[in-house]
Design a protein around this motif. Structure first.
Motif, PDB file in Angstrom:
ATOM      1  N   ALA A 117       0.977  -0.786  -0.403  1.00 21.41           N
ATOM      2  CA  ALA A 117       0.113   0.139  -0.172  1.00 21.41           C
ATOM      3  C   ALA A 117       0.612   1.133  -0.391  1.00 21.41           C
ATOM      4  O   ALA A 117       1.721   1.253   0.905  1.00 21.41           O
ATOM      5  CB  ALA A 117      -0.726   0.435   1.812  1.00 21.41           C
ATOM      6  N   GLY A 118       0.887   2.332  -1.421  1.00 25.09           N
ATOM      7  CA  GLY A 118       1.376   2.946  -0.754  1.00 25.09           C
ATOM      8  C   GLY A 118       0.758   4.794  -1.970  1.00 25.09           C
ATOM      9  O   GLY A 118      -0.594   5.018  -1.968  1.00 25.09           O
ATOM     10  N   ALA A 119       1.812   5.613  -2.159  1.00 28.31           N
ATOM     11  CA  ALA A 119       0.914   6.684  -2.790  1.00 28.31           C
ATOM     12  C   ALA A 119       1.848   6.482  -4.139  1.00 28.31           C
ATOM     13  O   ALA A 119       3.293   6.180  -3.863  1.00 28.31           O
ATOM     14  CB  ALA A 119       1.176   7.670  -1.914  1.00 28.31           C
ATOM     15  N   THR A 120       1.414   7.805  -5.013  1.00 30.00           N
ATOM     16  CA  THR A 120       2.183   7.986  -6.277  1.00 30.00           C
ATOM     17  C   THR A 120       1.445   9.402  -6.918  1.00 30.00           C
ATOM     18  O   THR A 120       0.939  10.127  -5.991  1.00 30.00           O
ATOM     19  CB  THR A 120       1.011   7.227  -7.366  1.00 30.00           C
ATOM     20  N   GLY A 140       5.791   2.810  -1.309  1.00 30.63           N
ATOM     21  CA  GLY A 140       4.965   2.745   0.045  1.00 30.63           C
ATOM     22  C   GLY A 140       5.577   1.269   1.625  1.00 30.63           C
ATOM     23  O   GLY A 140       6.863   1.104   1.171  1.00 30.63           O
ATOM     24  N   TRP A 141       4.825   0.644   1.633  1.00 30.91           N
ATOM     25  CA  TRP A 141       4.835   0.124   2.579  1.00 30.91           C
ATOM     26  C   TRP A 141       4.794  -2.171   1.445  1.00 30.91           C
ATOM     27  O   TRP A 141       3.528  -1.651   1.117  1.00 30.91           O
ATOM     28  CB  TRP A 141       4.142  -0.461   3.781  1.00 30.91           C
ATOM     29  N   HIS A 142       5.621  -2.317   1.824  1.00 24.20           N
ATOM     30  CA  HIS A 142       5.137  -3.270   0.798  1.00 24.20           C
ATOM     31  C   HIS A 142       5.655  -4.807   2.751  1.00 24.20           C
ATOM     32  O   HIS A 142       6.776  -5.139   2.810  1.00 24.20           O
ATOM     33  CB  HIS A 142       6.323  -4.423   0.261  1.00 24.20           C
ATOM     34  N   GLN A 143       4.484  -6.197   2.520  1.00 23.02           N
ATOM     35  CA  GLN A 143       4.339  -7.032   3.103  1.00 23.02           C
ATOM     36  C   GLN A 143       5.152  -8.317   2.587  1.00 23.02           C
ATOM     37  O   GLN A 143       4.619  -8.321   1.792  1.00 23.02           O
ATOM     38  CB  GLN A 143       3.664  -6.815   4.236  1.00 23.02           C
ATOM     39  N   GLY A 144       5.834  -8.777   2.886  1.00 22.29           N
ATOM     40  CA  GLY A 144       6.329 -10.316   2.016  1.00 22.29           C
ATOM     41  C   GLY A 144       6.564 -11.734   3.201  1.00 22.29           C
ATOM     42  O   GLY A 144       6.325 -11.040   4.163  1.00 22.29           O
ATOM     43  N   PHE A 145       5.801 -12.368   2.007  1.00 24.66           N
ATOM     44  CA  PHE A 145       5.593 -13.984   3.466  1.00 24.66           C
ATOM     45  C   PHE A 145       6.673 -14.877   1.961  1.00 24.66           C
ATOM     46  O   PHE A 145       5.916 -14.643   1.023  1.00 24.66           O
ATOM     47  CB  PHE A 145       4.392 -14.204   3.281  1.00 24.66           C
ATOM     48  N   ASN A 164       8.646 -17.130   5.810  1.00 21.15           N
ATOM     49  CA  ASN A 164       9.423 -15.850   6.178  1.00 21.15           C
ATOM     50  C   ASN A 164       8.612 -14.126   6.193  1.00 21.15           C
ATOM     51  O   ASN A 164       8.036 -14.800   5.098  1.00 21.15           O
ATOM     52  CB  ASN A 164      10.760 -16.137   5.897  1.00 21.15           C
ATOM     53  N   LYS A 165       8.454 -13.541   7.217  1.00 24.24           N
ATOM     54  CA  LYS A 165       8.425 -12.061   6.567  1.00 24.24           C
ATOM     55  C   LYS A 165       9.354 -11.580   6.791  1.00 24.24           C
ATOM     56  O   LYS A 165       9.753 -11.026   7.728  1.00 24.24           O
ATOM     57  CB  LYS A 165       7.183 -11.862   8.267  1.00 24.24           C
ATOM     58  N   SER A 166       8.589 -10.152   5.810  1.00 20.93           N
ATOM     59  CA  SER A 166       9.756  -9.394   5.975  1.00 20.93           C
ATOM     60  C   SER A 166       9.363  -7.480   5.336  1.00 20.93           C
ATOM     61  O   SER A 166       8.268  -7.967   4.494  1.00 20.93           O
ATOM     62  CB  SER A 166      10.739  -9.551   4.980  1.00 20.93           C
ATOM     63  N   GLY A 167       8.948  -6.658   6.124  1.00 24.09           N
ATOM     64  CA  GLY A 167       8.524  -5.812   5.788  1.00 24.09           C
ATOM     65  C   GLY A 167       9.091  -3.706   5.544  1.00 24.09           C
ATOM     66  O   GLY A 167      10.020  -4.266   6.619  1.00 24.09           O
ATOM     67  N   GLU A 168       9.300  -3.969   4.420  1.00 29.16           N
ATOM     68  CA  GLU A 168      10.023  -3.215   3.924  1.00 29.16           C
ATOM     69  C   GLU A 168       9.033  -1.583   3.585  1.00 29.16           C
ATOM     70  O   GLU A 168       8.508  -1.953   2.652  1.00 29.16           O
ATOM     71  CB  GLU A 168      11.154  -3.299   3.338  1.00 29.16           C
ATOM     72  N   TRP A 169       9.503  -0.089   3.409  1.00 26.23           N
ATOM     73  CA  TRP A 169       9.786   0.732   2.553  1.00 26.23           C
ATOM     74  C   TRP A 169       9.939   1.178   1.499  1.00 26.23           C
ATOM     75  O   TRP A 169      11.792   1.042   1.746  1.00 26.23           O
ATOM     76  CB  TRP A 169       9.721   2.465   3.655  1.00 26.23           C
ATOM     77  N   LEU A 170       9.599   0.873   0.579  1.00 27.26           N
ATOM     78  CA  LEU A 170      10.384   0.575  -1.225  1.00 27.26           C
ATOM     79  C   LEU A 170       9.844   2.271  -1.796  1.00 27.26           C
ATOM     80  O   LEU A 170       8.723   1.757  -1.766  1.00 27.26           O
ATOM     81  CB  LEU A 170      10.330  -0.328  -1.266  1.00 27.26           C
ATOM     82  N   PRO A 171      10.075   2.346  -2.952  1.00 23.28           N
ATOM     83  CA  PRO A 171      10.049   2.699  -4.122  1.00 23.28           C
ATOM     84  C   PRO A 171       9.946   1.252  -4.984  1.00 23.28           C
ATOM     85  O   PRO A 171      10.623   0.419  -5.195  1.00 23.28           O
ATOM     86  CB  PRO A 171      11.322   3.318  -4.442  1.00 23.28           C
ATOM     87  N   TYR A 172       8.060   1.665  -5.768  1.00 20.23           N
ATOM     88  CA  TYR A 172       8.182   0.305  -6.442  1.00 20.23           C
ATOM     89  C   TYR A 172       7.176   0.486  -7.211  1.00 20.23           C
ATOM     90  O   TYR A 172       6.787   0.259  -8.381  1.00 20.23           O
ATOM     91  CB  TYR A 172       6.929  -0.913  -5.307  1.00 20.23           C
ATOM     92  N   ARG A 173       6.885   1.834  -8.062  1.00 25.81           N
ATOM     93  CA  ARG A 173       6.274   2.041  -9.044  1.00 25.81           C
ATOM     94  C   ARG A 173       7.207   3.449  -9.847  1.00 25.81           C
ATOM     95  O   ARG A 173       7.799   4.000  -8.656  1.00 25.81           O
ATOM     96  CB  ARG A 173       4.826   2.225  -8.982  1.00 25.81           C
ATOM     97  N   GLY A 174       6.864   3.491 -10.693  1.00 20.31           N
ATOM     98  CA  GLY A 174       7.649   4.855 -11.567  1.00 20.31           C
ATOM     99  C   GLY A 174       7.984   4.606 -13.262  1.00 20.31           C
ATOM    100  O   GLY A 174       8.021   3.592 -13.690  1.00 20.31           O
ATOM    101  N   GLY A 175       7.964   5.422 -13.887  1.00 15.38           N
ATOM    102  CA  GLY A 175       8.171   5.269 -15.019  1.00 15.38           C
ATOM    103  C   GLY A 175       7.548   6.424 -15.827  1.00 15.38           C
ATOM    104  O   GLY A 175       7.315   7.801 -15.384  1.00 15.38           O
ATOM    105  N   VAL A 176       7.056   6.448 -17.370  1.00 11.05           N
ATOM    106  CA  VAL A 176       6.802   7.295 -18.792  1.00 11.05           C
ATOM    107  C   VAL A 176       5.414   6.413 -19.408  1.00 11.05           C
ATOM    108  O   VAL A 176       6.098   5.377 -20.040  1.00 11.05           O
ATOM    109  CB  VAL A 176       7.464   8.103 -18.690  1.00 11.05           C
ATOM    110  N   MET A 177       4.526   6.342 -18.523  1.00  8.28           N
ATOM    111  CA  MET A 177       3.601   5.772 -20.088  1.00  8.28           C
ATOM    112  C   MET A 177       2.383   6.268 -21.075  1.00  8.28           C
ATOM    113  O   MET A 177       2.843   7.346 -20.817  1.00  8.28           O
ATOM    114  CB  MET A 177       1.454   4.897 -18.669  1.00  8.28           C
ATOM    115  N   VAL A 178       3.215   5.692 -21.883  1.00  4.16           N
ATOM    116  CA  VAL A 178       1.899   5.960 -23.666  1.00  4.16           C
ATOM    117  C   VAL A 178       0.769   5.562 -23.391  1.00  4.16           C
ATOM    118  O   VAL A 178       0.849   4.217 -23.181  1.00  4.16           O
ATOM    119  CB  VAL A 178       3.675   5.425 -24.299  1.00  4.16           C
ATOM    120  N   SER A 179       0.553   6.329 -23.605  1.00  4.53           N
ATOM    121  CA  SER A 179      -1.065   6.211 -22.617  1.00  4.53           C
ATOM    122  C   SER A 179      -1.880   5.965 -24.622  1.00  4.53           C
ATOM    123  O   SER A 179      -1.727   7.328 -24.785  1.00  4.53           O
ATOM    124  CB  SER A 179      -1.162   7.010 -21.886  1.00  4.53           C
TER     125      SER A 179
END
Length: 183
Positions: A117-120, A140-145, A164-179
């Motif tokens: 869950a996060g923001a853009t 945002g925040w990524h919670q992995g299992f 195992n569980k791992s939670g961390e704040w990450l940049p996970y989106r980005g780029g240039v979309m041609v629409s």
């Protein structure tokens, strides 16, 4: 049955009144990791977006590099839809079989799933009546299992009973979309 009928009428009503774009991320596609999506208007300054980012590669440099993310996002446009700055709130899920960033150059990799869950923040520019560019960055925040394995033997390297569980704040989106505008 009534719910399905109401949903169908609502869906087609929104679609008949809205602008809808299909999108592809230029940067991730050049890296052979396609990121495809769709965005549709739900109000004068609001849109909904859904996209999929996929790395179908079983291996990169003899290390696992397969992952899939599915992201749903609400976007608020400060000016009007598809013009200028916007902010978004997103949620999504992921499935992965790869080395996490902090395990690079080791014999370990992880196989599992997660949610985020996060923001853009972004900026959209119409090129003409049918095409638009969407420049964005988010995280945002990524919670992995996951279960951790050794590349060399395939055996588990950690002692977690199930996942195992791992939670961390990450940049996970980005780029240039041609629409491309559908309607």
């Amino acid at each position: 049955m009534k719910k399905l009928l109401v949903f169908t009428i609502l869906f087609f009503s929104i679609q008949s009144q809205s602008q809808t774009y299909v999108k592809g991320n230029v940067f991730t596609t050049l890296l052979t990791i396609p990121n495809l999506g769709i965005e549709t208007s739900i109000g004068g300054k609001s849109t909904l977006s859904f996209d999929v980012l996929a790395s179908p590669w079983k291996s990169l440099d003899n290390k696992p590099f397969q992952f899939y993310t599915f992201t749903s996002e609400y976007r608020y446009h400060f000016n009007e839809n598809y013009k200028g700055f916007y902010v978004g709130a997103n949620i999504g899920g992921s499935k992965f079989n790869f080395q996490k960033w902090n395990y690079l150059n080791t014999d370990m990799y992880e196989k599992g799933m997660g949610y985020f869950a996060g923001a853009t923040v972004g900026y959209q520019v119409k090129l003409n009546e049918k095409f638009m560019l969407d420049c964005f960055l988010g995280g945002g925040w990524h919670q992995g299992f996951y279960k951790g394995y050794l590349i060399s033997t395939g055996e588990r390297y950690e002692k977690a009973q199930h996942y195992n569980k791992s939670g961390e704040w990450l940049p996970y989106r980005g780029g240039v979309m041609v629409s491309y505008k559908l309607n």
